[in-house]
Scaffold this active site. Structure first.
Site, PDB file in Angstrom:
ATOM      1  N   GLU A 160      -5.012  -4.772   9.254  1.00 48.37           N
ATOM      2  CA  GLU A 160      -4.521  -5.921   8.744  1.00 48.37           C
ATOM      3  C   GLU A 160      -5.388  -7.233   8.826  1.00 48.37           C
ATOM      4  O   GLU A 160      -6.383  -7.128   9.827  1.00 48.37           O
ATOM      5  CB  GLU A 160      -2.938  -6.160   9.119  1.00 48.37           C
TER       6      GLU A 160
ATOM      7  N   ASP B 190       0.991  -1.634  18.204  1.00 50.77           N
ATOM      8  CA  ASP B 190       1.496  -0.505  17.312  1.00 50.77           C
ATOM      9  C   ASP B 190       1.818   0.856  17.768  1.00 50.77           C
ATOM     10  O   ASP B 190       2.732   1.591  17.584  1.00 50.77           O
ATOM     11  CB  ASP B 190       0.588  -0.505  15.975  1.00 50.77           C
TER      12      ASP B 190
ATOM     13  N   LYS C 129       5.406   3.128  18.821  1.00 55.11           N
ATOM     14  CA  LYS C 129       5.377   4.528  18.362  1.00 55.11           C
ATOM     15  C   LYS C 129       5.905   5.540  19.651  1.00 55.11           C
ATOM     16  O   LYS C 129       6.577   6.437  19.316  1.00 55.11           O
ATOM     17  CB  LYS C 129       4.249   5.012  17.674  1.00 55.11           C
TER      18      LYS C 129
ATOM     19  N   THR D  13       0.868  -1.216   0.047  1.00 56.72           N
ATOM     20  CA  THR D  13      -0.145   0.131  -0.020  1.00 56.72           C
ATOM     21  C   THR D  13       0.922   1.215  -0.067  1.00 56.72           C
ATOM     22  O   THR D  13       0.780   2.041  -1.044  1.00 56.72           O
ATOM     23  CB  THR D  13      -0.988   0.146   1.123  1.00 56.72           C
TER      24      THR D  13
ATOM     25  N   ILE E 102       1.558  13.117   9.979  1.00 57.66           N
ATOM     26  CA  ILE E 102       1.871  14.320  10.544  1.00 57.66           C
ATOM     27  C   ILE E 102       3.528  14.488  10.809  1.00 57.66           C
ATOM     28  O   ILE E 102       4.070  13.355  10.826  1.00 57.66           O
ATOM     29  CB  ILE E 102       1.218  13.823  12.161  1.00 57.66           C
TER      30      ILE E 102
END
Length: 385
Positions: A173, A184, A188, A10, A119
């Site tokens: 996913e 996730d 981060k 993607t 961002i």
């Protein structure tokens, strides 16, 4: 500049599309894919090491996971090739090593796209800390979970139904655990904390709890009380003591975080002179992430260098900070909370146990006990800031 693309999923397709349409002076010489069936023209290859026959200047990496990514990034940097990545897994694990390799080989390692999609969060942190001591970082760092929580209420539908929509739209996913279990967002907050505080942060040192057990009725109950649930990452660093977590948080329906809907992210830093800086925008999806990748490419092309980031060790300190927690479950497990219970409600066969101010260590102990009892539960921290 000559570009090699690693991964044509993607994000990779988004990067190629923007480069071809808007920056034709960048030459895409090779696109590395997983199998022969994905090779569309002479630029495609399944052999990563073939790209080094073409005097590549920049590797743009957009595959999933840390293997074989780690090997590929290390090799590219060792060959004095700039590396740009969107892969938060490998950045969270090896940021210090990659930065050191880049310095030794007079090239750059850039990773804007690894946190908060489109961002300009990484650049915001870098610029803020040139002047300020960053005191804390917090925010909604996962677009998938934000979309799910937002649309459960908007559409009056259960978690599993909205998750399927998120998967169909490409936000989640086929195996959504990295998103919905908070992994996730954990990666981060680790990357952001390492950069913001200049400290080494290991993912296994960060408390993490996701949203996969939240019920529609939970969201409705809290909404009636003027509260919304958001999955948020949080960290602070003071006197060489560090703490970070990812967990569901109850925010006021009139707060700035409550206004962050759909698949958007919102992340804030707090500096000792600048105060709060908040960044809001799309945190997932093809175009926003590809945009961040190309911003890094343009910075390399313009010979912009962010300066050195030296990481040091810190002390993990869950401390005695008191938080207000609410635990939700289908069976009454109030006995494990003992004298910490403020009050218990039962709404439509669901128990809501509101606790008196409690420490992080107490909360972690209760989570362990509930899991040992095979009790399906959900909890949220009330945000007081």
């Amino acid at each position: 500049m000559k570009i090699a693309i690693l991964g044509y999923g993607t994000v990779g397709k988004g990067v190629v599309k923007i480069l071809e349409e808007r920056f034709p002076h960048f030459e895409i010489v090779k696109i590395v894919v997983h199998s022969e069936k994905d090779c569309l023209d002479e630029r495609f290859t399944t052999n990563f090491y073939e790209i080094f026959d073409y005097d590549v200047d920049v590797l743009m990496e957009m595959i999933i996971g840390d293997s074989p990514t780690y090997e590929y990034i290390r090799y590219a940097l060792s060959q004095c090739i700039h590396v740009i990545t969107s892969n938060k897994t490998t950045v969270a694990c090896h940021l210090e090593e990659y930065m050191k390799l880049a310095k030794e080989n007079h090239c750059q390692f850039r990773y804007e796209a690894s946190v908060a999609g489109g961002i300009p969060w990484i650049q915001g942190l870098i610029k803020a800390k040139r002047i300020d001591k960053i005191e804390r970082i917090e925010g909604i760092l996962n677009g998938t979970t934000n979309y799910i929580l937002d649309h459960m209420l908007k559409e009056d539908r259960d978690y599993t139904e909205i998750l399927k929509d998120a998967q169909r739209l490409g936000y989640a996913e086929s195996n959504p655990s990295a998103d919905v279990d908070g992994i996730d967002a954990l990666r981060k907050i680790c990357i952001s904390s390492s950069l913001g505080y200049n400290i080494r942060v290991n993912t296994d040192e960060v408390d993490c709890f996701g949203i996969s057990t939240v019920k529609l009725n939970d969201l409705k109950k809290f909404k009636n009380e003027g509260l919304l649930i958001k999955l948020m990452g949080y960290s602070h660093f003071e006197n060489n003591k560090f703490y970070a977590c990812v967990e569901p948080v109850l925010v006021s329906s009139i707060s700035k975080y409550a206004a962050v809907d759909e698949n958007n992210n919102a992340v804030s830093l707090y500096g000792n002179t600048i105060g709060e800086l908040m960044f809001i925008g799309q945190g997932a999806g093809q175009a926003p992430t590809a945009n961040a990748m190309i911003q890094d490419l343009l910075d390399i092309n313009d010979r912009r260098y962010d300066g050195e980031c030296i990481l040091v060790d810190s002390v993990i300190d869950r401390g005695d900070t008191l938080n207000n927690y609410v635990f939700c479950m289908n069976e009454d497990q109030s006995m494990i909370f003992e004298e910490k219970i403020d009050f218990v409600e039962k709404v439509d066969e669901r128990y809501y146990i509101t606790l008196k101010p409690s420490t992080v260590e107490e909360k972690n102990k209760w989570i362990k006990e509930l899991r040992n009892a095979n009790c399906e539960f959900f909890y949220a921290r009330r945000r007081v800031l």
